[in-house]
Design a protein around this motif. Structure first.
Motif, short mmCIF file in Angstrom:
data_model
loop_
_atom_site.label_atom_id
_atom_site.label_comp_id
_atom_site.label_asym_id
_atom_site.label_seq_id
_atom_site.Cartn_x
_atom_site.Cartn_y
_atom_site.Cartn_z
N ILE A 101 0.81 -1.21 0.00
CA ILE A 101 0.00 0.00 0.00
C ILE A 101 0.84 1.26 0.00
O ILE A 101 0.60 2.20 -0.76
N TYR A 102 1.87 1.32 0.84
CA TYR A 102 2.57 2.57 1.09
C TYR A 102 3.93 2.70 0.43
O TYR A 102 4.43 3.81 0.29
N ALA A 103 4.55 1.60 0.10
CA ALA A 103 5.90 1.68 -0.48
C ALA A 103 5.81 1.96 -1.98
O ALA A 103 4.80 1.69 -2.62
N ALA A 104 6.88 2.51 -2.52
CA ALA A 104 6.93 2.76 -3.96
C ALA A 104 7.07 1.42 -4.69
O ALA A 104 8.06 0.73 -4.53
N PRO A 105 6.07 1.04 -5.50
CA PRO A 105 6.10 -0.29 -6.11
C PRO A 105 6.76 -0.32 -7.48
O PRO A 105 6.94 -1.39 -8.05
N PHE A 106 7.06 0.83 -8.02
CA PHE A 106 7.47 0.87 -9.41
C PHE A 106 8.95 0.56 -9.58
O PHE A 106 9.79 1.44 -9.72
N GLN A 107 9.27 -0.72 -9.53
CA GLN A 107 10.63 -1.18 -9.74
C GLN A 107 10.76 -1.76 -11.14
O GLN A 107 9.81 -2.33 -11.68
N PRO A 108 11.92 -1.66 -11.76
CA PRO A 108 12.10 -2.27 -13.08
C PRO A 108 11.81 -3.77 -13.02
O PRO A 108 12.24 -4.46 -12.09
N TRP A 109 11.08 -4.25 -14.01
CA TRP A 109 10.74 -5.66 -14.05
C TRP A 109 11.91 -6.46 -14.60
O TRP A 109 12.49 -6.10 -15.63
N ASN A 110 12.23 -7.57 -13.94
CA ASN A 110 13.34 -8.41 -14.41
C ASN A 110 12.88 -9.49 -15.37
O ASN A 110 13.64 -10.43 -15.66
N GLN A 111 11.63 -9.39 -15.84
CA GLN A 111 11.05 -10.33 -16.81
C GLN A 111 10.83 -11.73 -16.22
O GLN A 111 10.64 -12.70 -16.96
N GLU A 112 10.84 -11.84 -14.89
CA GLU A 112 10.73 -13.14 -14.25
C GLU A 112 9.33 -13.31 -13.66
O GLU A 112 8.73 -12.36 -13.17
N TRP A 113 8.82 -14.54 -13.70
CA TRP A 113 7.52 -14.88 -13.13
C TRP A 113 7.72 -15.91 -12.03
O TRP A 113 8.56 -16.81 -12.14
N VAL A 114 6.92 -15.78 -10.97
CA VAL A 114 6.89 -16.78 -9.90
C VAL A 114 5.67 -17.68 -10.14
O VAL A 114 4.55 -17.18 -10.28
N LEU A 115 5.89 -18.99 -10.20
CA LEU A 115 4.84 -19.95 -10.43
C LEU A 115 4.68 -20.83 -9.20
O LEU A 115 5.68 -21.33 -8.67
N VAL A 116 3.44 -21.04 -8.76
CA VAL A 116 3.16 -21.89 -7.60
C VAL A 116 2.25 -23.02 -8.06
O VAL A 116 1.10 -22.78 -8.45
N HIS A 117 2.77 -24.25 -8.03
CA HIS A 117 2.02 -25.44 -8.44
C HIS A 117 1.46 -26.08 -7.17
O HIS A 117 2.22 -26.52 -6.31
N THR A 118 0.13 -26.13 -7.04
CA THR A 118 -0.49 -26.53 -5.77
C THR A 118 -1.07 -27.94 -5.77
O THR A 118 -1.66 -28.35 -4.77
N ASN A 119 -0.92 -28.69 -6.86
CA ASN A 119 -1.60 -29.99 -6.93
C ASN A 119 -0.64 -31.11 -7.31
O ASN A 119 -0.98 -31.98 -8.11
N CYS A 120 0.55 -31.06 -6.73
CA CYS A 120 1.52 -32.09 -7.11
C CYS A 120 2.11 -32.82 -5.91
O CYS A 120 2.80 -33.83 -6.09
#
Length: 316
Positions: A101-120
């Motif tokens: 909410i309060y911190a500056a969120p606009f950081q350069p994107w490193n083109q990386e995605w976090v994936l969470v697989h919940t059914n394995c």
């Protein structure tokens, strides 16, 4: 201080136009107002604080009881008075929300995605659904059945969610990036399939329509301390309910003229205008077991890039 009728009318209209659940509002009040002042207050003073929102004593007591049952709050009885403090686990959750909410969120994107697989790895269906709901509030989208994705996940918040759901050894967390063969259009289409950007855009535009008139009114006068507190609380209450569903996608995959940018700027500017008077109201209304409310901790002044900075212009 002379009355400012326009600000009073706008404040009343905002309260009347907001569907307030006592439990949710009290979470907002603790995160925005009470935690920076130590995190513990006398229940009677909390009841007085939220009375202008139309919450009666019984509603507040019921909400606080439920928050205690859900491990957000813990009670201390001193004589005939009950004091309620944020629990350690709640402080971690508030900390994650605070960064969003309060911190500056606009950081350069490193083109990386976090994936969470919940059914394995054997996570039960009920726990899997509960985890999915919590990660959705953190901004994760559904990439595929039982696979959640986020381009800029808060690692601490993700780990806390996995611990809370006893899922650390029952999910697989991966990091991936788009191959060079992926076109920008294909990536944007994938984003639209994972997140309801149309609804999010509509919610941001509603937020802008509700609070822009307040900015204009505050340019011509100041609110009294109670009105300032009500305005600050409604501002953050509305904003956080949208923001915590916002995946905070990088500009590269968002539609042009994304209203989330203007909404954040408006929220920051309004917060800076009302926060000092709101703090005065808190200091005169809330009580702790030690007496008056202590001064805010230093991190409070760092909100929105610094509360002492000049207000920037908001696009009309």
């Amino acid at each position: 201080m002379p009355r400012n009728k326009r600000i009073e009318d706008l404040t009343g209209a905002l309260v009347d136009g907001t569907t307030l659940r006592a439990k949710s509002l009290i979470v907002t009040v603790y995160g925005d107002a009470i935690l920076p002042h130590g995190g513990s207050v006398w229940l009677g003073s909390l009841i007085n604080l939220v009375e202008p929102f139309g919450l009666g004593e019984r509603m507040v007591r019921t909400a606080v009881f439920r928050l205690t049952k859900d491990t957000w709050l813990e009670a201390t009885q001193i004589g005939r008075r009950s004091y309620y403090a944020a629990t350690d686990s709640a402080r971690l959750r508030f900390g994650a929300a605070h960064r969003r909410i309060y911190a500056a969120p606009f950081q350069p994107w490193n083109q990386e995605w976090v994936l969470v697989h919940t059914n394995c790895c054997g996570l039960e269906a009920e726990a899997r659904e509960s985890l999915r709901r919590e990660l959705t509030w953190q901004g994760f989208g559904t990439l595929a059945p039982h696979v959640l994705a986020h381009p800029a996940a808060d690692d601490d918040a993700l780990e806390l969610a996995l611990r809370d759901h006893a899922a650390l050894d029952k999910v697989v967390v991966l990091r991936a990036s788009a191959d060079r063969l992926t076109s920008p259009g294909g990536l944007k289409a994938l984003v639209r399939a994972c997140w309801d950007l149309d609804q999010l855009q509509a919610d941001y535009e509603t937020f802008l329509d509700r609070f822009r008139p307040l900015l204009r009114a505050l340019e011509d006068g100041s609110p009294d301390p109670q009105s300032a507190f009500v305005l600050r609380t409604l501002l953050i209450h509305d904003y956080r309910r949208i923001l915590l569903r916002d995946p905070m996608l990088p500009d590269e995959v968002l539609p042009p003229q994304w209203p989330g940018t203007a909404a954040r700027l408006l929220c920051r500017n309004l917060y800076r205008l009302v926060q000092e008077a709101a703090e005065r109201h808190l200091m005169t209304t809330l009580e702790t077991a030690e007496g008056p409310l202590p001064a805010a901790l230093p991190y409070y002044r760092d909100r929105f890039g610094g509360l002492g900075d000049e207000v920037a212009a908001v696009a009309e």
